[in-house]
Design an enzyme around this catalytic site. Structure first.
Site, PDB file in Angstrom:
ATOM      1  N   HIS A  72       0.844  -1.211   0.000  1.00 16.35           N
ATOM      2  CA  HIS A  72       0.000   0.000   0.000  1.00 16.35           C
ATOM      3  C   HIS A  72       0.870   1.249   0.000  1.00 16.35           C
ATOM      4  O   HIS A  72       1.809   1.353   0.773  1.00 16.35           O
ATOM      5  CB  HIS A  72      -0.910   0.010   1.230  1.00 16.35           C
ATOM      6  CG  HIS A  72      -2.087  -0.908   1.085  1.00 16.35           C
ATOM      7  ND1 HIS A  72      -3.176  -0.854   1.908  1.00 16.35           N
ATOM      8  CD2 HIS A  72      -2.340  -1.889   0.194  1.00 16.35           C
ATOM      9  CE1 HIS A  72      -4.059  -1.764   1.536  1.00 16.35           C
ATOM     10  NE2 HIS A  72      -3.576  -2.416   0.509  1.00 16.35           N
ATOM     11  N   TYR A 200      -9.402   5.259   7.743  1.00 17.66           N
ATOM     12  CA  TYR A 200      -9.538   5.570   9.170  1.00 17.66           C
ATOM     13  C   TYR A 200     -10.605   6.649   9.278  1.00 17.66           C
ATOM     14  O   TYR A 200     -10.431   7.741   8.739  1.00 17.66           O
ATOM     15  CB  TYR A 200      -8.228   6.130   9.736  1.00 17.66           C
ATOM     16  CG  TYR A 200      -7.105   5.119   9.854  1.00 17.66           C
ATOM     17  CD1 TYR A 200      -6.326   4.768   8.749  1.00 17.66           C
ATOM     18  CD2 TYR A 200      -6.809   4.528  11.081  1.00 17.66           C
ATOM     19  CE1 TYR A 200      -5.290   3.854   8.870  1.00 17.66           C
ATOM     20  CE2 TYR A 200      -5.780   3.612  11.206  1.00 17.66           C
ATOM     21  CZ  TYR A 200      -5.020   3.281  10.098  1.00 17.66           C
ATOM     22  OH  TYR A 200      -4.000   2.374  10.222  1.00 17.66           O
ATOM     23  N   PRO A 292      -3.887  -0.260  18.647  1.00 18.51           N
ATOM     24  CA  PRO A 292      -3.601  -0.671  17.270  1.00 18.51           C
ATOM     25  C   PRO A 292      -3.789   0.430  16.222  1.00 18.51           C
ATOM     26  O   PRO A 292      -3.478   0.211  15.048  1.00 18.51           O
ATOM     27  CB  PRO A 292      -4.575  -1.836  17.031  1.00 18.51           C
ATOM     28  CG  PRO A 292      -5.609  -1.734  18.089  1.00 18.51           C
ATOM     29  CD  PRO A 292      -5.022  -0.992  19.233  1.00 18.51           C
ATOM     30  N   LYS A 296       1.453  -0.459  15.067  1.00 17.47           N
ATOM     31  CA  LYS A 296       2.873  -0.498  15.443  1.00 17.47           C
ATOM     32  C   LYS A 296       3.280  -1.711  16.289  1.00 17.47           C
ATOM     33  O   LYS A 296       4.484  -1.998  16.405  1.00 17.47           O
ATOM     34  CB  LYS A 296       3.239   0.773  16.228  1.00 17.47           C
ATOM     35  CG  LYS A 296       3.242   2.014  15.376  1.00 17.47           C
ATOM     36  CD  LYS A 296       4.486   2.094  14.514  1.00 17.47           C
ATOM     37  CE  LYS A 296       4.382   3.089  13.388  1.00 17.47           C
ATOM     38  NZ  LYS A 296       4.123   2.502  12.083  1.00 17.47           N
ATOM     39  N   TYR A 384       3.990   6.593  10.151  1.00 19.84           N
ATOM     40  CA  TYR A 384       3.132   5.470   9.761  1.00 19.84           C
ATOM     41  C   TYR A 384       3.936   4.372   9.062  1.00 19.84           C
ATOM     42  O   TYR A 384       3.747   3.178   9.322  1.00 19.84           O
ATOM     43  CB  TYR A 384       1.991   5.962   8.855  1.00 19.84           C
ATOM     44  CG  TYR A 384       0.881   4.945   8.702  1.00 19.84           C
ATOM     45  CD1 TYR A 384      -0.193   4.923   9.593  1.00 19.84           C
ATOM     46  CD2 TYR A 384       0.911   3.996   7.690  1.00 19.84           C
ATOM     47  CE1 TYR A 384      -1.203   3.991   9.474  1.00 19.84           C
ATOM     48  CE2 TYR A 384      -0.095   3.050   7.561  1.00 19.84           C
ATOM     49  CZ  TYR A 384      -1.156   3.061   8.455  1.00 19.84           C
ATOM     50  OH  TYR A 384      -2.144   2.121   8.340  1.00 19.84           O
TER      51      TYR A 384
HETATM   52  C1  LIG Z   1      -6.915  -6.511  17.737  1.00 18.53           C
HETATM   53  C2  LIG Z   1      -5.438  -6.264  17.546  1.00 18.53           C
HETATM   54  C3  LIG Z   1      -4.995  -5.658  16.382  1.00 18.53           C
HETATM   55  C4  LIG Z   1      -3.649  -5.403  16.189  1.00 18.53           C
HETATM   56  N1  LIG Z   1      -3.248  -4.778  15.031  1.00 18.53           N
HETATM   57  C5  LIG Z   1      -1.936  -4.539  14.818  1.00 18.53           C
HETATM   58  C6  LIG Z   1      -1.464  -3.986  13.587  1.00 18.53           C
HETATM   59  O1  LIG Z   1      -2.226  -3.696  12.656  1.00 18.53           O
HETATM   60  N2  LIG Z   1      -0.136  -3.786  13.409  1.00 18.53           N
HETATM   61  C7  LIG Z   1       0.768  -4.123  14.398  1.00 18.53           C
HETATM   62  O2  LIG Z   1       1.975  -3.938  14.203  1.00 18.53           O
HETATM   63  N3  LIG Z   1       0.350  -4.664  15.592  1.00 18.53           N
HETATM   64  C8  LIG Z   1      -0.969  -4.897  15.827  1.00 18.53           C
HETATM   65  N4  LIG Z   1      -1.368  -5.502  17.014  1.00 18.53           N
HETATM   66  C9  LIG Z   1      -0.372  -5.849  18.027  1.00 18.53           C
HETATM   67  C10 LIG Z   1       0.375  -7.147  17.749  1.00 18.53           C
HETATM   68  O3  LIG Z   1      -0.533  -8.194  17.523  1.00 18.53           O
HETATM   69  C11 LIG Z   1       1.297  -7.479  18.935  1.00 18.53           C
HETATM   70  O4  LIG Z   1       2.051  -6.330  19.234  1.00 18.53           O
HETATM   71  C12 LIG Z   1       2.245  -8.650  18.656  1.00 18.53           C
HETATM   72  O5  LIG Z   1       1.544  -9.864  18.725  1.00 18.53           O
HETATM   73  C13 LIG Z   1       3.389  -8.684  19.651  1.00 18.53           C
HETATM   74  O6  LIG Z   1       4.171  -9.846  19.469  1.00 18.53           O
HETATM   75  P1  LIG Z   1       4.921 -10.512  20.700  1.00 18.53           P
HETATM   76  O7  LIG Z   1       5.656 -11.675  20.139  1.00 18.53           O
HETATM   77  O8  LIG Z   1       5.679  -9.500  21.446  1.00 18.53           O
HETATM   78  O9  LIG Z   1       3.760 -10.980  21.696  1.00 18.53           O
HETATM   79  P2  LIG Z   1       2.630 -12.089  21.495  1.00 18.53           P
HETATM   80  O10 LIG Z   1       2.184 -12.152  20.094  1.00 18.53           O
HETATM   81  O11 LIG Z   1       1.638 -11.817  22.561  1.00 18.53           O
HETATM   82  O12 LIG Z   1       3.378 -13.455  21.807  1.00 18.53           O
HETATM   83  C14 LIG Z   1       3.745 -13.843  23.111  1.00 18.53           C
HETATM   84  C15 LIG Z   1       3.790 -15.351  23.195  1.00 18.53           C
HETATM   85  O13 LIG Z   1       4.228 -15.734  24.488  1.00 18.53           O
HETATM   86  C16 LIG Z   1       3.438 -16.810  24.962  1.00 18.53           C
HETATM   87  N5  LIG Z   1       3.453 -16.820  26.427  1.00 18.53           N
HETATM   88  C17 LIG Z   1       2.810 -15.979  27.257  1.00 18.53           C
HETATM   89  N6  LIG Z   1       3.058 -16.306  28.530  1.00 18.53           N
HETATM   90  C18 LIG Z   1       3.880 -17.376  28.507  1.00 18.53           C
HETATM   91  C19 LIG Z   1       4.474 -18.161  29.509  1.00 18.53           C
HETATM   92  N7  LIG Z   1       4.261 -17.917  30.809  1.00 18.53           N
HETATM   93  N8  LIG Z   1       5.255 -19.201  29.148  1.00 18.53           N
HETATM   94  C20 LIG Z   1       5.484 -19.466  27.830  1.00 18.53           C
HETATM   95  N9  LIG Z   1       4.933 -18.749  26.819  1.00 18.53           N
HETATM   96  C21 LIG Z   1       4.144 -17.708  27.164  1.00 18.53           C
HETATM   97  C22 LIG Z   1       2.066 -16.540  24.370  1.00 18.53           C
HETATM   98  O14 LIG Z   1       1.264 -17.709  24.288  1.00 18.53           O
HETATM   99  C23 LIG Z   1       2.423 -15.990  22.992  1.00 18.53           C
HETATM  100  O15 LIG Z   1       2.497 -16.983  22.010  1.00 18.53           O
HETATM  101  C24 LIG Z   1      -2.712  -5.769  17.210  1.00 18.53           C
HETATM  102  C25 LIG Z   1      -3.141  -6.403  18.379  1.00 18.53           C
HETATM  103  C26 LIG Z   1      -4.502  -6.659  18.558  1.00 18.53           C
HETATM  104  C27 LIG Z   1      -4.959  -7.337  19.832  1.00 18.53           C
END
Ligand SMILES: Cc1cc2nc3c(=O)[nH]c(=O)nc-3n(C[C@H](O)[C@H](O)[C@H](O)COP(=O)(O)OP(=O)(O)OC[C@H]3O[C@@H](n4cnc5c(N)ncnc54)[C@H](O)[C@@H]3O)c2cc1C
Length: 389
Positions: A72, A200, A292, A296, A384
């Site tokens: 995009h 948006y 969201p 980011k 962005y």
């Molecule tokens: C509705 C929604 C829309 C979003 N839209 C966007 C977007 O458009 N663009 C964007 O960049 N971001 C977006 N985000 C945010 C994005 O999804 C998260 O920032 C991203 O998943 C972060 O990745 P992470 O690996 O840090 O954490 P997570 O994806 O939360 O992964 C953490 C992992 O650790 C595991 N875990 C937790 N506790 C334990 C434990 N005690 N022992 C072992 N494993 C454990 C979990 O099961 C999970 O698999 C959105 C989030 C939501 C909820």
């Protein structure tokens, strides 16, 4: 078991860190509480910055994103019944890519599988221990059997509700938080997206976002009260509310259909400082959350993984601690800018219960300014598409 880096969490942060470390010849093990299917089933982010795509390329996991992702060059802001385009590419020379988090996760999982690296799924009672000593370890229970991993470092990539940050003594950590007084009700539907680019919408009834996962799958959101439950939102009510928050032309074009996923997400900004505690490092949602609106969260998880992987490489290749010593400050500098941008986008686009008609007029003035001033438009676009890392 012994490894160099024990990674807790197989979300985007943990999986990407694991592959980057592997590419740098650094042995690592991932412990994940859930099953792979559960991790893959979480519908979340969908927009990747160029820097995030470049990291997928670096580890050889970017082919499918380039094949199937939608590039995009702009977004649209809708207010006062009209749409206004922000030319991201024209302002910055950069683009963003629509490619679902589930797809990123699948590509990273497949890359990990192909690399033959160890991932312990369904690891229960995971505990990071002794990270304030030179001999950190992680204990866990798998299939009813207790296990222990001795390591040089622990990477806490276990999301907002994970155990890593919770294992730090409260006096060593400072939390900064803003909880917003509304949530996002989102649905996924196998209908063609209403617009080729994201819309948006700032509306008197509340915010709405038209986004997508592919040319056949749409993702739509409407701002809703935090107390709402999805049972109160049958599909018909959702589509009706969405249409009311869009300009007439877009509302008329909207193709509706049955939802295949529906959820309500609360919105919060959160940062924990620092991101290093002795030999344990936090990355991704474990250390920070953004609403969201700025797209980011996943991209910050990727930039943290990048900084941390480079720091570990410096430690092992050059026998230098400079990188790991600088990690927290370096990551937080980028994190806070994304937190600011996400907060600003949220503030400009949502209906706030406590700011009244004055707040609504200020938002319209800001939107008018942002869509008419080259400087303001460039600033939005620069943030962005993602600040460099
Ligand atoms: C509705 C929604 C829309 C979003 N839209 C966007 C977007 O458009 N663009 C964007 O960049 N971001 C977006 N985000 C945010 C994005 O999804 C998260 O920032 C991203 O998943 C972060 O990745 P992470 O690996 O840090 O954490 P997570 O994806 O939360 O992964 C953490 C992992 O650790 C595991 N875990 C937790 N506790 C334990 C434990 N005690 N022992 C072992 N494993 C454990 C979990 O099961 C999970 O698999 C959105 C989030 C939501 C909820």
């Amino acid at each position: 078991m012994r490894t160099k880096v024990a990674i807790i969490g197989a979300g985007p942060a943990g999986l990407l860190l694991g592959q980057l470390l592997h590419a740098y010849g650094i042995d690592n093990v991932i412990l994940e509480r859930q099953t792979p299917d559960y991790v893959l089933g979480r519908i979340r982010a969908g927009l990747l910055e160029e820097g995030t795509v470049a990291l997928l390329d670096e580890i050889g996991a970017g082919q499918r994103a380039h094949r199937e992702g939608l590039v995009h060059e702009g977004i649209e802001l809708a207010f006062s019944g009209a749409r206004h385009r922000i030319d991201l590419h024209g302002a910055t020379g950069k683009t963003v890519m629509i490619y679902g988090q589930t797809e990123v996760t699948l590509d990273l999982m497949n890359a990990r599988l192909a690399s033959g690296l160890t991932t312990l799924y369904e690891a229960e009672n995971v505990k990071p221990l002794d990270f304030d000593t030179d001999h950190p370890r992680v204990t866990y229970v798998k299939d009813g059997v207790a296990g222990e991993i001795a390591c040089d470092f622990i990477a806490g990539c276990d999301g907002y509700h994970g155990i890593s940050r919770a294992s730090v003594k409260p006096s060593a950590i400072e939390n900064f938080e803003r909880v917003y007084p509304f949530g996002w009700l989102g649905i996924l539907s196998d209908t063609p997206p209403v617009n080729p680019e994201l819309i948006y919408s700032n509306h008197a009834r509340g915010f709405a976002l038209c986004t997508m996962r592919s040319t056949r799958r749409s993702r739509y959101y409407v701002q809703c009260p935090l107390e709402d439950h999805i049972d109160q939102w049958p599909d018909e009510r959702f589509w009706d509310e969405l249409k009311r928050r869009l300009d007439q032309e877009t509302a008329d074009k909207l193709v509706t259909g049955p939802s295949i996923e529906k959820s309500i997400a609360p919105l919060r900004s959160f940062v924990a400082e620092p991101m290093r505690f002795g030999r344990m490092f936090l990355a991704g949602d474990a250390a920070h959350i953004v609403p969201p609106t700025g797209a980011k969260g996943l991209n910050l998880a990727a930039s943290d993984a990048h900084y941390l992987a480079l720091a570990f490489r410096e430690y092992y290749d050059e026998k230098s601690s400079a990188g790991i010593d600088a990690y927290s400050a370096k990551a937080l500098s980028r994190v806070w800018k994304a937190v600011r941008f996400s907060w600003w986008m949220t503030s400009m686009l949502h209906k706030f219960p406590d700011t009244g008609t004055f707040g609504a007029r200020i938002q319209l003035a800001e939107l008018d300014y942002v869509t008419n001033s080259k400087a303001a438009m460039t600033s939005l676009a620069e943030n962005y598409v993602g600040l460099p890392f």
